[in-house]
Design a protein around this motif. Structure first.
Motif, mmCIF file in Angstrom:
data_model
loop_
_atom_site.group_PDB
_atom_site.id
_atom_site.type_symbol
_atom_site.label_atom_id
_atom_site.label_comp_id
_atom_site.label_asym_id
_atom_site.label_seq_id
_atom_site.Cartn_x
_atom_site.Cartn_y
_atom_site.Cartn_z
ATOM 1 N N ALA A 105 92.120 122.478 50.373
ATOM 2 C CA ALA A 105 91.833 123.922 49.657
ATOM 3 C C ALA A 105 92.367 123.806 48.178
ATOM 4 O O ALA A 105 93.661 123.700 48.116
ATOM 5 N N GLN A 106 91.448 123.654 47.081
ATOM 6 C CA GLN A 106 92.052 123.498 46.165
ATOM 7 C C GLN A 106 91.635 124.525 45.046
ATOM 8 O O GLN A 106 92.101 125.493 44.752
ATOM 9 N N VAL A 107 90.081 124.169 44.786
ATOM 10 C CA VAL A 107 89.428 125.194 43.739
ATOM 11 C C VAL A 107 88.203 125.799 44.392
ATOM 12 O O VAL A 107 87.822 126.793 43.724
ATOM 13 N N GLY A 108 88.039 125.693 45.576
ATOM 14 C CA GLY A 108 86.830 126.380 46.277
ATOM 15 C C GLY A 108 85.996 125.294 46.910
ATOM 16 O O GLY A 108 85.743 124.349 46.656
ATOM 17 N N GLY A 109 85.174 126.115 47.924
ATOM 18 C CA GLY A 109 84.051 125.032 48.663
ATOM 19 C C GLY A 109 83.649 123.885 48.227
ATOM 20 O O GLY A 109 83.969 122.964 48.863
ATOM 21 N N ALA A 110 82.665 123.985 47.365
ATOM 22 C CA ALA A 110 81.887 122.808 47.059
ATOM 23 C C ALA A 110 82.805 121.737 46.653
ATOM 24 O O ALA A 110 82.581 120.373 47.026
ATOM 25 N N LYS A 111 83.393 122.110 45.455
ATOM 26 C CA LYS A 111 84.228 121.221 44.800
ATOM 27 C C LYS A 111 85.295 120.365 45.906
ATOM 28 O O LYS A 111 85.388 119.122 45.807
ATOM 29 N N ASP A 112 85.963 121.211 46.441
ATOM 30 C CA ASP A 112 86.976 120.780 47.758
ATOM 31 C C ASP A 112 86.331 119.715 48.479
ATOM 32 O O ASP A 112 86.841 118.722 48.775
ATOM 33 N N GLY A 413 87.546 139.740 44.582
ATOM 34 C CA GLY A 413 88.403 138.788 43.982
ATOM 35 C C GLY A 413 88.690 137.589 44.875
ATOM 36 O O GLY A 413 89.729 136.996 44.796
ATOM 37 N N GLY A 414 88.140 137.324 45.841
ATOM 38 C CA GLY A 414 88.226 136.165 46.964
ATOM 39 C C GLY A 414 87.770 134.821 46.493
ATOM 40 O O GLY A 414 86.847 134.510 45.640
ATOM 41 N N MET A 415 88.526 133.895 46.785
ATOM 42 C CA MET A 415 87.838 132.406 46.495
ATOM 43 C C MET A 415 87.396 131.788 48.052
ATOM 44 O O MET A 415 88.015 132.035 48.797
ATOM 45 N N VAL A 416 86.236 131.517 48.102
ATOM 46 C CA VAL A 416 85.565 130.758 49.476
ATOM 47 C C VAL A 416 85.968 129.443 49.389
ATOM 48 O O VAL A 416 85.410 128.699 48.462
#
Ligand code: MIC
Ligand code: SF4
Length: 752
Positions: A105-112, A413-416
């Motif tokens: 987990a770094q910046v969020g779903g798709a990119k990670d 404010g969540g990060m998925v």
């Protein structure tokens, strides 16, 4: 019962065998002549030899025929490498592999996910081709967490599943007996050998009443963990029953079974009930639900069944709980939590709240969480703490994306994050605090050992329901109790959060999302599986040496470990997950988290040949080079936590002979035996204190015999030698594993 009902919607030829099960059960019934618990019914209906099998709870070794095997990517690599050395063309029993542990987990779903697919290409390719070759269903990265996928697709009432992950019991939420094992156990079943399990005791948990308000299914297991502690479930299956069962959704039941791993239970399970039927229907398996109804009498305990221990919980009186820090059994009800924070000086500011994971990411969990977030948003406020959401599967993600909960979390404010383990297993590139800085985080996960989430030993990690996680992130403080404490809206007016609400199942049905499954191809002969000899991530295994037939004399104690020594201390995860397919490389993490009783420090032990202090793996490698075998001395419940067999393979690879402790966690003890190590316990636990880290010991291996204690001669540095007795749980087949050097060597010998 004679119907042909498929086990799942993916595999054509695998059926649920209630007929055979009921026949087996009839044989065992006529022998035992007493009412049976549900756990016993599932196990005994899967016996290899229902006529001849000795059956005594807590004593006999049951030889079982599981319906399925499942592996996750971090343990599958070693399991498949071992299976490959067995030389068979395909697996003999239905098996699946799930890619979930290696996504950071770094910046969020798709990119990670994209990043993980690149970084782990070699490993994913290996797993994908091996699955294609050996006829194993393959769930690609992004599909979700193993336990969620199993619940959505493969679990069925009355079935027996083994999985190479300690939270496999999650499938108990659908009435399956689902047990976490090491990779070598999985290999047995893949190779069609019966799988052995010490006949478990059965702990009954009777549920009465009905939950309301802020209390969630998670609170049941948080409370049970507080009562039974991290070793209270050892050697036992926890069986829920009573009228309260009917009030729970299947996914809620799964949460409870999942975290049963934290009390060391062999597994946990619920009887077949309406919540399970509805879930089967919602996941397109009505046929299974109907079939289970026709077999329902055997999918629950018999009237008058006796439990070895009984716990009762009245759901109407159950308070929300928060467990931790550092151990999952330190249970505090919310009404006492603020006080506990003060009394123990836990950092009161809440830095991060994390929801999801294999434990708590059902549609119900997400809907309830979103209802709280929406309430806050309606008052013009958002999460004060950082907030992350980990959907357990692509299906859950797609469904909450369609139905709006995901958007609510983002607005809040969540990060998925990706549908994967992520921060639960240290796959978290955390940036908001520095290493060593004391801070608090709270999650809806199951496990909270030191350093597990972010590698920072000063992080105080608490586990609770997703509801409380969301509520606490709004306040940003551990002192907040949403049941009684008011918040301020955007204009400074006080308000009380409304208790969470949410549907157990999506009204519009599940959205399957993207297709993430790879079925084995029809022509598997042409598939080739490659392991590059220069790879630093994968390494073909070479067999361990057989026992030399002699007593072992004058062995040094590599480390006398003191206090909690979990599998995270023995073979840390996080950054080390990348070496799960390479035994030599991963051995560089061996016991680096264990506390040396000689100096109270981690990863600093004395090399007796040089007198110098060095890292644990370095000293072990030096002994190995010099041809010196060694032992480890450990404390209570040694090897608690994960199923990872690396914690047993590493000491074996680096020249260890025995691990001598006050007690073991079940999976780890079996893993050690399988790899040809000697897991031994002090017959008198007080003898632990008689051993000094500088002592040498003789192990009279030639004495190894079923049911007999074993002598160890201790040679203290400056005083007279003395003897102590060690106990073990080897049966005669397992003694062969030790003699041949491993279970795999034993299997290879039988094939010749
Ligand atoms: C865990 O939760 O600790 C893990 C990571 O899922 C492990 C498996 C592993 O170490 O690969 C488990 O629980 O068995
Ligand atoms: Fe993954 Fe965490 Fe569940 Fe283990 S407990 S399977 S690491 S999400």
């Amino acid at each position: 019962l004679d119907k042909k009902v498929r086990q799942n919607n993916w595999e054509e030829g695998n059926f649920i065998n209630y007929k055979k099960m009921s026949e087996n059960l009839a044989i065992v019934r006529s022998r035992l002549n007493r009412p049976l618990t549900f756990a016993e019914k599932i196990l005994y209906s899967h016996l290899d030899d229902p006529e001849g099998q000795e059956i005594e709870r807590g004593v006999s070794y049951l030889r079982l025929r599981p319906d399925r095997v499942a592996c996750q990517d971090a343990t599958a690599q070693m399991a498949i490498l071992q299976f490959m050395s067995a030389g068979m063309p395909s697996v003999a029993n239905p098996s699946t592999v799930h890619c979930d542990h290696l996504i950071e987990a770094q910046v969020g779903g798709a990119k990670d996910l994209e990043r993980a697919v690149n970084i782990n290409k070699e490993v994913y390719d290996f797993l994908a081709t091996a699955c294609a070759k050996y006829n194993i269903g393959f769930w690609k990265p992004g599909s979700g967490i193993i336990h969620q996928i199993l619940l959505e697709n493969y679990a069925f009432p009355g079935g027996l599943l083994i999985g190479t992950d300690s939270h496999t019991p999650n499938a108990g939420g659908l009435g399956m007996c689902a047990i976490g094992v090491g990779g070598a156990d999985a290999v047995d079943v893949m190779a069609n050998l019966p799988w052995e399990l010490k006949a478990p005791k059965v702990i009954g948990v009777k549920l009465t009443g009905q939950m309301s308000g802020w209390t969630a299914p998670k609170d049941i297991i948080l409370k049970v963990a507080g009562i039974l502690t991290v070793k209270g479930g050892t050697g036992a299956i926890v069986e829920y029953h009573g009228p309260g069962v009917q009030t729970l959704s299947a996914t809620g039941q799964a949460t409870i079974c999942n975290m049963g791993a934290e009390i060391g239970a062999t597994t946990s399970l619920f009887p077949f009930n309406e919540g399970q039927y509805s879930y089967l229907k919602a996941t397109k398996r009505s046929e299974i639900g109907d079939f289970a109804r026709s077999y329902a009498k055997e999918l629950r305990e018999d009237e008058g069944a006796e439990y070895d221990q009984l716990v009762e919980i009245n759901l109407s009186e159950l308070e929300p709980h928060i467990n931790g820090p550092f151990t999952p059994d330190l249970a505090t009800p919310i009404s006492k939590f603020s006080e506990a924070v003060k009394a123990n000086n836990w950092p009161a500011e809440l830095k991060v709240g994390l929801i999801g994971s294999c434990t708590n990411s059902s549609y119900e969990d997400m809907s309830r969480g979103a209802s709280i977030a929406r309430d806050a948003l309606n008052h013009g406020i958002k999460a004060k703490s950082l907030f992350t959401v980990t959907p357990g599967s692509e299906q859950v993600r797609a469904t909450i994306a369609r139905d709006g909960q995901l958007e609510t979390f983002e607005e809040f404010g969540g990060m998925v994050l990706a549908n994967a383990c992520g921060p639960c297993i240290g796959q978290w590139d955390r940036k908001d605090v520095k290493k060593g800085e004391a801070n608090s985080i709270i999650s809806s996960y199951n496990r909270n050992f030191t350093g597990r989430n972010d590698g920072n030993p000063a992080t105080h990690s608490f586990v609770t329901s997703p509801d409380l996680v969301v509520a606490m992130t709004i306040a940003g403080s551990l002192h907040f109790n949403p049941l009684t404490d008011k918040l301020k809206d955007k204009d400074g007016n006080e308000f009380l959060l409304a208790p969470p609400t949410g549907e157990a199942l999506p009204e519009r049905g599940y959205d399957p999302g993207q297709d993430t499954y790879q079925a084995p191809p029809a022509d598997r002969n042409t598939v080739s599986v490659q392991v590059s000899p220069t790879s630093d991530r994968l390494q073909v295994l070479s067999p361990f040496n057989a026992w030399d037939g002699k007593d072992a004399k004058d062995l040094p104690i590599l480390i006398k470990a003191q206090g909690k020594t979990t599998t995270d201390h023995i073979s840390m995860a996080g950054p080390w997950l990348k070496y799960r397919g390479h035994l030599d490389n991963i051995s560089n993490n061996m016991l680096i988290g264990a506390i040396n009783s000689a100096n109270g420090e981690a990863n600093k032990i004395k090399n007796f040949t040089t007198g110098e202090f060095d890292a644990v793996p370095a000293v072990a490698r030096d002994y190995k080079k010099k041809g010196i075998r060694w032992v480890v001395v450990g404390d209570w419940n040694y090897g608690e936590g994960s199923s990872r067999e690396h914690a047993a393979l590493e000491p074996r690879h680096l020249g260890g002979l025995a691990i001598i402790t006050r007690s073991f966690a079940r999976i780890h003890e079996t893993n050690l035996k399988k790899q040809g190590m000697l897991p031994l316990t002090f017959s008198d636990p007080a003898d632990y204190d008689k051993i000094q880290p500088d002592d040498k010991v003789d192990l009279l291996c030639t004495e190894l015999e079923v049911g007999k204690p074993f002598t160890m001669v201790v040679h203290p540095k400056d005083s007279k030698a003395f003897e102590i007795k060690l106990s073990h749980t080897f049966n005669s087949a397992q003694i062969e594993w030790f003699k041949n050097g491993s279970a795999l060597n034993t299997m290879a010998k039988a094939h010749k």
